[in-house]
Design a protein around this motif. Sequence first.
Motif, short mmCIF file in Angstrom:
data_model
loop_
_atom_site.label_atom_id
_atom_site.label_comp_id
_atom_site.label_asym_id
_atom_site.label_seq_id
_atom_site.Cartn_x
_atom_site.Cartn_y
_atom_site.Cartn_z
N ALA A 177 0.86 -1.24 0.11
CA ALA A 177 0.01 -0.08 -0.10
C ALA A 177 0.93 1.26 0.11
CB ALA A 177 -0.87 0.02 1.08
N VAL A 178 0.42 2.30 -0.86
CA VAL A 178 1.31 3.43 -0.88
C VAL A 178 0.17 4.72 -0.85
CG1 VAL A 178 2.79 4.99 -2.32
CG2 VAL A 178 2.85 2.59 -2.52
N THR A 179 0.58 5.62 0.21
CA THR A 179 -0.10 6.80 0.12
C THR A 179 0.91 7.98 0.41
OG1 THR A 179 -1.82 7.88 1.52
CG2 THR A 179 -0.13 6.55 2.60
N SER A 180 0.49 9.32 -0.26
CA SER A 180 1.40 10.58 0.17
C SER A 180 1.15 10.96 1.47
CB SER A 180 1.03 11.53 -1.07
OG SER A 180 -0.50 11.83 -1.02
N ILE A 181 2.21 11.40 2.08
CA ILE A 181 2.20 11.96 3.35
C ILE A 181 2.71 13.63 3.17
CG2 ILE A 181 2.49 9.81 4.44
CD1 ILE A 181 5.36 10.16 4.97
N SER A 182 2.83 14.17 4.44
CA SER A 182 3.37 15.50 4.41
C SER A 182 5.02 15.51 3.89
CB SER A 182 3.27 16.13 5.90
OG SER A 182 4.06 15.10 6.67
N SER A 183 5.20 16.89 3.49
CA SER A 183 6.68 16.84 2.94
C SER A 183 7.74 16.64 4.04
CB SER A 183 6.73 18.26 2.53
OG SER A 183 5.72 18.61 1.47
N SER A 184 8.88 16.41 3.96
CA SER A 184 10.17 16.39 4.73
C SER A 184 10.50 17.56 5.28
CB SER A 184 11.11 15.42 3.87
OG SER A 184 11.69 16.55 2.95
N PRO A 185 11.13 17.59 6.40
CA PRO A 185 11.72 19.00 6.90
C PRO A 185 12.46 19.56 6.09
CG PRO A 185 12.02 16.95 8.39
CD PRO A 185 11.56 16.48 7.13
N GLU A 186 12.94 18.84 4.70
CA GLU A 186 13.70 19.84 3.79
C GLU A 186 12.52 20.48 2.72
OE1 GLU A 186 14.55 16.72 4.60
OE2 GLU A 186 16.23 17.13 5.98
N ALA A 211 6.15 9.87 -0.20
CA ALA A 211 4.95 8.74 -0.05
C ALA A 211 5.58 7.85 0.65
CB ALA A 211 4.97 8.36 -1.57
N LEU A 212 4.58 7.10 1.46
CA LEU A 212 4.92 6.17 2.39
C LEU A 212 4.53 4.75 1.79
CD1 LEU A 212 5.41 5.46 5.73
CD2 LEU A 212 3.07 5.11 5.88
N VAL A 213 5.40 3.70 1.90
CA VAL A 213 5.02 2.55 1.33
C VAL A 213 5.09 1.55 2.29
CG1 VAL A 213 6.02 0.51 -0.36
CG2 VAL A 213 6.43 2.89 -0.69
N LEU A 214 3.93 0.67 2.73
CA LEU A 214 3.86 -0.13 3.78
C LEU A 214 3.41 -1.47 3.38
CD1 LEU A 214 3.95 0.45 6.67
CD2 LEU A 214 1.30 0.71 6.73
N GLY A 215 4.03 -2.46 3.86
CA GLY A 215 3.76 -3.88 3.78
C GLY A 215 4.28 -4.36 2.34
N GLY A 216 3.46 -5.72 2.04
CA GLY A 216 3.64 -6.15 0.66
C GLY A 216 4.71 -7.20 0.91
N VAL A 217 4.94 -7.85 -0.64
CA VAL A 217 5.72 -8.97 -0.54
C VAL A 217 6.70 -8.67 -1.87
CG1 VAL A 217 4.05 -10.51 0.22
CG2 VAL A 217 4.16 -10.30 -2.08
#
Length: 601
Positions: free
Chosen positions: A220-229, A234-240
């Motif tokens: 699963a992938v979702t965009s998240i808030s920007s980095s401090p820079e 985007a956050l990638v979670l789980g999977g194979v």
Amino acid sequence: QYHSIPSLRPLHVKLEVHHHQPLQKMADMSGAAVVHSWLTLLPLDLYSSRVLRSLEYPDLRSLYCTSKASKNSLQAEGPQFWTCLSVATVGASLTRLHISASKLLRKRISSEGSEDLANAKVCKKLLRKAARDPSCRPSSLRWDADATKKLYSSSETRELLRVCGHTATEVGSSIVVLGGSRLSPHRPSGATLINTRSLTCRAASLTPDSEIPMPRLRHAVTSISSSPEGCPRALVLGGVSEVFHHLEEMHSAAEALVLEIVGEEAGIIRWRSHKLHGPSPGNGSPLFHHVACSFNNGKQVVVWGGDTQDFSDGPGQEAAAAECNERKDFVFVLDVQTWTWNKIRTTGPSPPHRSVAEAVVFQEKLVVFGGSEDPKPPRAFVFGTLPSMKPMVLDLKTFEWQEVPPQPPSQPLPPPRTRFPRELRGSFVLVVGGRGQFGQSLDDAWRLDLRTMQWKEQRIRGSQVMPRNASAASALAGGLLLGGMTDGHPCVQAQALLWDVLEADPDNIDEDVEDSDMELEEEHGAKPSLGGPRDPSSNTTPTTHDSDSVAEASPDAAAAAGHSVQFHLPWLHALGHFLSERRANEGPSNPVSEDASVPEG
């Protein structure tokens, strides 16, 4: 820098106080002048950085239609304002894709005129489509051949987008394609970047300090808030991870993989992994087939459903089903600032478990639909029971599952499906095809109105450039249908699916829906009067606005915003004008009493 200007200090205080309150609460008879004074003081960069991202589009439309002075103020901001507002409402990639397609169309038909004004016109139409009245049918979608052929012309694009089982997500102003199954070897970066402004596709390059993750499936992938820079993430979670179609590694939710776009135009990214704290989904076991969506301005991610166990026999399936049923009453919320999980028990009518479902977040509510109620192992082509497409809604403020009104008998639900592409467009979710109950590829399109939670079948005009029935295991993002599967193998696909908001095409002149009245006429069989109450003694309707003004302040647009002030104020002025003319025509010898009835219509 604005805080250093004394005259703007009270303005900032008011913006902070009313940051998340609907503007309509202030735009009443006593507060409209105050709100208008804000608009005349605010420079354009503050519009984009503060106002546009804190106000919902219907609120701004309400102000736009309430006051002529406010309307003139907004129009004076020019094309850049409308482009910025469209980006804040429907996303940068989708806005850019429509503008790019409009440029290609104008070039093909040798259209003259200002390019900035043409772009602003496209953005205004996009805004209308994104916030339509539920009773009005949105304009048909269309397959755009010009943008598709431009994107497909590169041999590198054809190689990169021959993929299935991948994800596509808008990150910043780029579309990022991650993972999936390919016939050719994966690139080291594991990511493909698509620029909808230039209609180009490239394999991303890595920074020297970047990690090199293994390619993933069923993640699963979702965009998240920007980095401090300030880098979009985007956050990638789980999977194979598979190697030559053999399961190599299964990833848990105890670790997150984060993609940062360091240079958008150059296509440079950085991968970073983060150890996560707290009780994660699956308690350290692998996680796949789940849904993950960001909310709270990308600072938090909610995860629900999915599978944690591999199995190949009946007893293994029973154990996996028991674990899924135990976990379905909880959601897991990740704080991406502290990288900490929070396990939350939900309340309300808890829905059954879902695997390989899809989800979006709309107005801080998680909306889940599709998928399977049975657990699924991390292998392809294993089917389970497919429930109905009735949406399930979780309030992310109270974490209570909400009752969804039943679908009207005249509007059936979409056929059950899984592995289907979907995209959030304003207040609607668009679903195209997918895999049906018996493994067949579906060739249809539906839209879900997120304000009423009602489905309607969606007509798509034009012809697909790529093969049909290739939407299973594909992805839809930024207006592009990417990848897919035909005959059990990955296929090339990069098709532009646009709202029908472009200029009239000489080859398809009837496909351009310029005015929302057309749609009302098709839907209800009658065209409404926009210029004021119709004079019973006349066969014509008085018109008091130019075409652009009618399009922007029409009653159906007012209903879309949900504010009666948009509808009533223009009509009250028109009604007063009508009664004044009637008194003048009838003369003092036959006055109209104050309680005289007004003809309907």
